[in-house]
Design an enzyme around this catalytic site. Structure first.
Site, PDB file in Angstrom:
ATOM      1  N   SER A 219     -21.699  -5.839 -14.058  1.00 54.79           N
ATOM      2  CA  SER A 219     -22.883  -6.695 -14.130  1.00 54.79           C
ATOM      3  C   SER A 219     -24.191  -5.920 -13.955  1.00 54.79           C
ATOM      4  O   SER A 219     -24.552  -5.142 -14.806  1.00 54.79           O
ATOM      5  CB  SER A 219     -22.748  -7.801 -13.079  1.00 54.79           C
ATOM      6  OG  SER A 219     -23.763  -8.731 -13.230  1.00 54.79           O
TER       7      SER A 219
ATOM      8  N   ASP B  28     -29.430  -8.581 -17.569  1.00 59.04           N
ATOM      9  CA  ASP B  28     -28.685  -7.613 -16.765  1.00 59.04           C
ATOM     10  C   ASP B  28     -27.596  -7.009 -17.648  1.00 59.04           C
ATOM     11  O   ASP B  28     -27.460  -7.368 -18.829  1.00 59.04           O
ATOM     12  CB  ASP B  28     -28.123  -8.267 -15.489  1.00 59.04           C
ATOM     13  CG  ASP B  28     -26.958  -9.187 -15.748  1.00 59.04           C
ATOM     14  OD1 ASP B  28     -26.913  -9.788 -16.838  1.00 59.04           O
ATOM     15  OD2 ASP B  28     -26.066  -9.300 -14.879  1.00 59.04           O
TER      16      ASP B  28
ATOM     17  N   ASP C  52     -24.419  -7.239 -18.187  1.00 59.56           N
ATOM     18  CA  ASP C  52     -23.409  -8.016 -18.929  1.00 59.56           C
ATOM     19  C   ASP C  52     -23.956  -9.312 -19.502  1.00 59.56           C
ATOM     20  O   ASP C  52     -23.200 -10.155 -19.989  1.00 59.56           O
ATOM     21  CB  ASP C  52     -22.158  -8.258 -18.078  1.00 59.56           C
ATOM     22  CG  ASP C  52     -22.418  -9.124 -16.860  1.00 59.56           C
ATOM     23  OD1 ASP C  52     -23.564  -9.151 -16.385  1.00 59.56           O
ATOM     24  OD2 ASP C  52     -21.471  -9.780 -16.386  1.00 59.56           O
TER      25      ASP C  52
ATOM     26  N   ASP D 230     -25.442 -12.115 -18.337  1.00 59.72           N
ATOM     27  CA  ASP D 230     -25.379 -13.490 -17.816  1.00 59.72           C
ATOM     28  C   ASP D 230     -26.664 -13.902 -17.108  1.00 59.72           C
ATOM     29  O   ASP D 230     -26.891 -15.067 -16.854  1.00 59.72           O
ATOM     30  CB  ASP D 230     -24.134 -13.735 -16.939  1.00 59.72           C
ATOM     31  CG  ASP D 230     -23.974 -12.764 -15.801  1.00 59.72           C
ATOM     32  OD1 ASP D 230     -24.826 -11.867 -15.654  1.00 59.72           O
ATOM     33  OD2 ASP D 230     -22.985 -12.900 -15.046  1.00 59.72           O
TER      34      ASP D 230
HETATM   35 MG    MG Z   1     -24.264 -10.141 -14.633  1.00 61.29          MG
END
Ligand code: MG
Length: 455
Positions: free
Chosen positions: A97, A240, A242, A244
């Site tokens: 992440s 960020d 990844d 999300d």
């Molecule tokens: Mg994330």
């Protein structure tokens, strides 16, 4: 203390220090025994070590008779959507992440597309630590196939939640800062479909994250702010690692922290929907409650952590959740953080309101947040918390995660033990910076005094 593998969002560690091939193969074997012969969708973000870790996890899954579909590089919310859309029994994504580049990690998703709740993680930890692996007979081994198209159905799903034609007519100019992460695989395409003129910065997938740290904190977004001004964009959005979480920069080049964008979406959502429950962790700003109250809505406070927010939404039937860090959970799409969905909602709001992002944000009540921390040894954290609970008094208190106190004049303070470091964290909020500073100082001193007493 009980041995744990999972942190707030999956298993995390430094590549080849914590996450060695041997360790992650064992995790794969534990996941294999947990999913036991099911069909699992796997994917990864672009961090270094992604294929090393994914291959090891896949090896463990196959050894237990699972069949694996490989979605390759993919943002976390797109994998979560695909698990549900295609009816997989579960999913695994290799990602750390927003953590620094040397980290990687493993997020495990259930058949509903949500990361597993704590009680399921415990089952996997038990299998891992007690080595209750389940290696199947050779005839029962299954293979790895290429995943079906995961990107297009995901983008189409997001488009269904906004007024495509109305947004297209506005011809927005948007700067996307994917920060060398995988959001570049979905967001620019989504925005182009929405008729936007898109400029992407830090677009190359690069696991060393050369342009900025993977966390879209305001201090990491100077280039985006500049790009928004020079491109004369309607806004900029940073993701960020990844994809999300999304943080927005208004047309003037000012970064707004996630509680502001969440509050805008909340205001818009509550104005339209009969379901007026909003789920958010106790670390969120009172701003979120002010907006809910203005619509006769109600806040359901949770512990800090996105998995708790997702599962609480499902449990109580809420359709909107959010975190101050830029995570927005739009339940009509999927009850998980989704940076691309968040961006589409901001476009929808700008279109409906016909105002600039800075104008809309300037109408929100303003709070000043000051954070601090006080060192506290791990072994006395619990005692310190008990003592604080005895001593502290306020017109309103919440003890679901640490202690949060609300006072009558818009001031509030959250005092909670850090989940990862030997310290207490304090988040003070007030209508002026001076008051917030005063508040954080007063309570830091108190926590320091109690820690000293309990040592
Ligand atoms: Mg994330």
């Amino acid at each position: 203390m009980k041995k744990m593998l999972f942190g707030t969002n999956g298993i995390r560690g430094v590549i080849n220090v914590d996450l060695t091939p041997e360790f992650v193969t064992k995790i794969g074997m534990a996941l294999g025994a947990y999913f036991s012969g099911k069909e699992i969708l796997v994917g990864c973000d672009c961090r270094l070590g992604n294929y090393m870790i994914k291959s090891a996890v896949v090896s463990g899954l196959i050894s237990s008779g699972c069949s694996v579909s490989d979605a390759e590089l993919i943002p976390t919310p797109a994998l979560q959507y695909a698990v549900k859309y295609y009816g997989f029994d579960g999913g695994v994504i290799i990602t750390a992440s927003h953590n620094p580049p040397e980290y990687n990690g493993i997020k495990v998703v259930g058949e509903n597309g949500i990361e597993l709740p704590r009680e399921e993680e415990i089952k996997i930890e038990e299998i891992f630590f007690e080595e209750k692996f389940k290696l199947v007979e050779w005839r029962k081994l299954r293979g790895v196939s290429r995943a079906p198209n995961v990107i297009d159905p995901y983008i189409e799903a997001i488009e269904k939640h906004v007024d495509l034609e109305a947004i297209r007519k506005k011809k927005f100019r948007i700067v996307v800062d994917s920060g060398n992460g995988v959001s570049v695989l979905t967001v620019p395409k989504l925005l182009q479909n929405l008729g936007c003129e898109v400029s992407v910065i830090n677009a190359e997938l690069d696991g060393t994250f050369p342009s900025r740290p993977p966390e879209p904190k305001p201090e990491n977004l100077n280039l985006l702010c500049e790009a928004v001004r020079s491109f004369k964009a309607d806004f900029g959005v940073a993701f960020d690692g990844d994809g999300d979480r999304a943080i927005f920069v208004d047309e003037k080049g000012t970064v707004h922290w996630g509680d502001k964008s969440f509050a805008l979406i909340e205001d818009w959502f509550l104005g339209k929907n009969k379901n007026k429950i909003v789920v958010t962790p106790v670390s969120s700003s009172t701003l979120i409650e002010d907006v809910a109250k203005a619509h006769g809505g109600k806040i359901y406070w949770t512990k800090v952590g996105s998995i708790v927010v997702s599962h609480t939404m499902v449990k109580i039937g809420a359709l909107l959740g959010g975190e101050e860090n830029g995570g927005v959970f739009y339940g009509l799409h999927q009850p998980v953080r989704d940076g691309a969905m968040t961006t589409a909602l901001i476009l929808e709001i700008l279109t409906e309101e016909n105002k600039s992002l800075s104008e809309l944000i300037s109408k929100l009540p303003e709070y000043y947040i000051v954070k601090a921390s006080v060192p506290c040894p791990e072994e006395i954290k619990e005692e310190v918390l008990e003592e604080l609970k005895k001593r502290l008094k306020a017109p309103r208190m919440e003890t679901i995660d640490g202690i949060k106190l609300w006072f009558s004049d818009g001031r509030s303070i959250l005092i909670r033990p850090s989940g990862t470091e030997p310290k207490y964290r304090l988040y003070a909020e007030a209508r002026s910076e001076e008051e917030a500073l005063k508040l954080v100082e007063e309570y830091s001193n108190l926590v320091r005094k109690i820690v000293k007493m309990k040592k």
